[in-house]
Write an enzyme that holds these catalytic residues in place. Structure first.
Site, short mmCIF file in Angstrom:
data_model
loop_
_atom_site.label_atom_id
_atom_site.label_comp_id
_atom_site.label_asym_id
_atom_site.label_seq_id
_atom_site.Cartn_x
_atom_site.Cartn_y
_atom_site.Cartn_z
N SER A 152 0.84 -1.20 0.00
CA SER A 152 0.00 0.00 0.00
C SER A 152 0.89 1.26 0.00
O SER A 152 2.06 1.19 0.36
CB SER A 152 -0.90 -0.01 1.24
OG SER A 152 -0.08 -0.13 2.39
N CYS A 211 -3.62 -4.87 -7.76
CA CYS A 211 -3.12 -3.50 -7.88
C CYS A 211 -3.48 -2.93 -9.25
O CYS A 211 -3.46 -1.72 -9.44
CB CYS A 211 -1.62 -3.48 -7.70
SG CYS A 211 -0.81 -4.60 -8.84
P1 NAD Z 1 0.55 -3.79 2.88
O1 NAD Z 1 1.12 -2.46 2.55
O2 NAD Z 1 -0.34 -3.91 4.06
O3 NAD Z 1 1.74 -4.85 3.11
C1 NAD Z 1 2.75 -5.04 2.15
C2 NAD Z 1 3.98 -5.61 2.87
O4 NAD Z 1 4.47 -4.64 3.78
C3 NAD Z 1 3.70 -6.87 3.67
O5 NAD Z 1 4.78 -7.75 3.55
C4 NAD Z 1 3.59 -6.35 5.10
O6 NAD Z 1 4.01 -7.30 6.08
C5 NAD Z 1 4.52 -5.16 5.10
N1 NAD Z 1 4.08 -4.10 6.02
C6 NAD Z 1 2.81 -3.80 6.37
N2 NAD Z 1 2.78 -2.75 7.20
C7 NAD Z 1 4.07 -2.37 7.37
C8 NAD Z 1 4.69 -1.32 8.14
N3 NAD Z 1 3.98 -0.48 8.86
N4 NAD Z 1 6.03 -1.23 8.08
C9 NAD Z 1 6.77 -2.07 7.34
N5 NAD Z 1 6.22 -3.08 6.61
C10 NAD Z 1 4.89 -3.23 6.62
O7 NAD Z 1 -0.18 -4.31 1.56
P2 NAD Z 1 -1.10 -5.58 1.36
O8 NAD Z 1 -2.40 -5.34 2.05
O9 NAD Z 1 -0.35 -6.83 1.64
O10 NAD Z 1 -1.30 -5.54 -0.23
C11 NAD Z 1 -2.24 -4.73 -0.84
C12 NAD Z 1 -1.66 -3.40 -1.26
O11 NAD Z 1 -0.54 -3.59 -2.12
C13 NAD Z 1 -2.63 -2.55 -2.06
O12 NAD Z 1 -2.50 -1.21 -1.64
C14 NAD Z 1 -2.18 -2.72 -3.49
O13 NAD Z 1 -2.52 -1.68 -4.36
C15 NAD Z 1 -0.71 -2.81 -3.30
N6 NAD Z 1 -0.09 -3.45 -4.44
C16 NAD Z 1 0.54 -2.64 -5.34
C17 NAD Z 1 1.11 -3.20 -6.46
C18 NAD Z 1 1.77 -2.34 -7.47
O14 NAD Z 1 2.26 -2.87 -8.43
N7 NAD Z 1 1.87 -1.04 -7.30
C19 NAD Z 1 1.07 -4.59 -6.66
C20 NAD Z 1 0.44 -5.39 -5.70
C21 NAD Z 1 -0.15 -4.79 -4.59
#
Ligand code: NAD
Length: 496
Positions: free
Chosen positions: A228, A283
């Site tokens: 995210s 995404c």
């Molecule tokens: P997320 O941001 O909650 O988590 C992603 C990763 O970051 C996970 O491994 C998680 O453990 C880690 N994480 C979470 N909070 C954190 C923090 N505070 N500090 C450090 N690390 C942390 O995302 P999600 O819910 O797993 O996936 C969905 C999101 O990913 C959506 O916003 C989607 O749009 C995005 N996404 C983007 C793309 C792209 O190509 N731009 C592709 C896939 C997913």
């Protein structure tokens, strides 16, 4: 069903650990706990990075022939076990098996791309830049690379990074999403089976603590992350402040513009597939359909009818077109936007709460809002669920302005029969990936994937040529080999 224990994979084997912290892994289709995943503390992260450091010293010297042998073998293993991996993805994520297999295919493409690594790592050579002097550029690995990946593509997103990094001679530490961690372990085990030396690809599980330990670790050279936008920004800022190169891909709010001349049946099919596939947890999902002029009424009617007919069910049932959401917490958050949208004045044309869905399980049927405007929270926020919005505008220019005003800029699409409009769209739109009559324009492996604005922090996109650039650093050598007899020593600058 027995509860699985999912642990780290370091130095070529699973780690036997008694962790202080673990997380629950669910079966979203049943709504039950299916396993526990071990959370790494900073000592465990140190252990994984140390293993990667040791392995890097040898792997960086491996021949290109050795690397391609491993990559070709990995490609064969992944292909043969494609459906096994898909089943693991479906079990923990909830998406349909067909969709999970599609995700593996897109990851496989990247492995195939880097099977050509000898070609991709070719440098550049300039002979005789001065008399007897040649200058050449070589591409060398950067060291220990870290990857932080999201829940929505537990195999494809790691495959965007790891094969490219190791093909370039790096070692890797992956921190998969704690929501569906098993695919990451399989990818690592199979890489070892394909001949990758122990320690070149390690997996640590956990949450923000494990991520932060990687971002600040002195022996980690680069960080690739997908998640995210707030997390992407945090990762970019923290890792960059600790001297690492970073590519941090963020969230999205993708618009699909439908011009009045478009084939409305094809556009409606595309919007429904791209909006509700994987329960909207992509995404590159289409979140907003932007109708221009008189396209609106007819298109909304088609969308309503297709949405109504969508079959929601468990991902491993053949008839299911859309599975559950990943957790009950996420389902509840997505559901809360249905009331919010109505309160803000949008028309709820299809209400997912009234859709036929199995029970128990983290299901929510597909919802469709019409007459959505930019100040509404359903428009501003990334909902990341099966909620499709329709925004009506009068002109092509209004559509472009709407999209260019959005802080997210991952993907977008235009549906039209007008080549001139398409060309203008691709030129004026401020978005990283553009589809023309293609709703989800995920680039093939030999181009690179990445958005603009809040959808990517960093300058290099993932895989393709940008991926090779990200996972290598260039070194420029200027060398003099004077013709015999020796030209002697010259003190002139620069080359005598
Ligand atoms: P997320 O941001 O909650 O988590 C992603 C990763 O970051 C996970 O491994 C998680 O453990 C880690 N994480 C979470 N909070 C954190 C923090 N505070 N500090 C450090 N690390 C942390 O995302 P999600 O819910 O797993 O996936 C969905 C999101 O990913 C959506 O916003 C989607 O749009 C995005 N996404 C983007 C793309 C792209 O190509 N731009 C592709 C896939 C997913």
């Amino acid at each position: 069903m027995s509860i699985r224990e999912i642990t780290h994979f370091i130095d070529g084997k699973p780690v036997v650990d008694t962790p202080d912290r673990t997380g629950e892994v669910f079966n979203p289709a049943a709504g039950t706990v299916a396993g526990h995943v071990t959370f790494a503390d900073s000592e465990m992260v140190d252990r994984a990075v140390a293993s990667a450091c040791d392995a890097f010293a040898t792997w960086r010297q491996s021949s290109l022939a050795q690397r391609t042998e491993v990559l070709f073998a990995y490609r064969e293993l992944l292909l043969a076990r494609r459906m096994d991996l898909a089943a693991v993805i479906t079990a923990e994520h909830g998406k349909t098996l067909e969709d999970a297999a599609g995700e593996v295919n897109r990851g496989l493409e990247v492995v195939e791309y880097v099977c050509g690594i000898p070609q991709l790592l070719k440098g550049a050579y300039s002979e005789q830049v001065s008399r007897g002097v040649d200058t050449y550029t070589i591409k060398q690995p950067v060291g220990v690379c870290a990857g932080v990946t999201p829940f929505n593509f537990p195999a494809m997103v790691p495959l965007w990074m790891v094969p490219v990094a190791v093909a370039c001679g790096n070692s890797f530490v992956l921190k998969p999403s704690e929501k569906d961690p098993s695919a990451g372990n399989l990818l690592a085990e199979w890489f070892c089976e394909a001949g990758l030396p122990d320690g070149v690809f390690n997996v640590v599980h956990g949450d923000r603590d494990a991520v932060n330990a990687l971002l600040t670790h002195p022996d980690v050279a680069s960080v690739s992350s997908v998640g995210s936008t707030p997390v992407a920004r945090h990762i970019y800022e923290t890792a960059a402040a600790h001297g690492k190169r970073v590519q941090a891909l963020g969230g999205a709010k993708n618009h699909m513009v439908v011009l009045p001349d478009a084939d409305l049946d094809a556009a409606a099919d595309a919007a429904v597939g791209a909006g509700y596939g994987s329960a909207g947890q992509r995404c590159m999902a289409i979140s907003v359909v932007v109708t221009v002029g008189q396209a609106a009424d007819e298109l909304v009617e088609r969308l309503r009818s297709l949405t109504r007919d969508l079959k929601v069910g468990a991902g491993d049932e053949e008839t299911s077109e859309m599975g559950p959401l990943v957790t009950s917490e996420h389902r509840d958050k997505v559901e809360s936007y249905l009331d919010a949208g109505v309160q803000e004045g949008a028309d709820l044309v299809a209400d997912g709460r009234a859709h036929e869905v199995p029970s128990p399980g983290f299901y929510l049927g597909p919802s469709l809002f019409d007459r959505v405007t930019p100040e509404m929270s359903i428009y501003r926020d990334e909902i990341f669920g099966p909620v499709l919005l329709v925004a009506r505008v009068d002109t092509f220019a209004d559509a472009v302005e709407l999209i260019n005003s959005n802080p997210h800029a991952n993907g977008t699409a235009l549906f039209t029969r007008d080549g001139g409009a398409a060309r203008r769209f691709q030129n004026e739109i401020e978005v990283g990936m553009v589809g023309v009559n293609v709703p989800i324009p995920v680039p093939v492996a030999f181009h690179s994937f990445g958005g603009w604005k809040n959808s990517l922090y960093g300058d290099l996109h993932v895989y393709g040529e940008d991926g090779i650039r990200f996972f290598t650093r260039t070194k420029v050598v200027t060398s003099r080999w004077p013709d015999a007899p020796s030209a002697g020593v010259s003190l002139n600058f620069p080359h005598g």
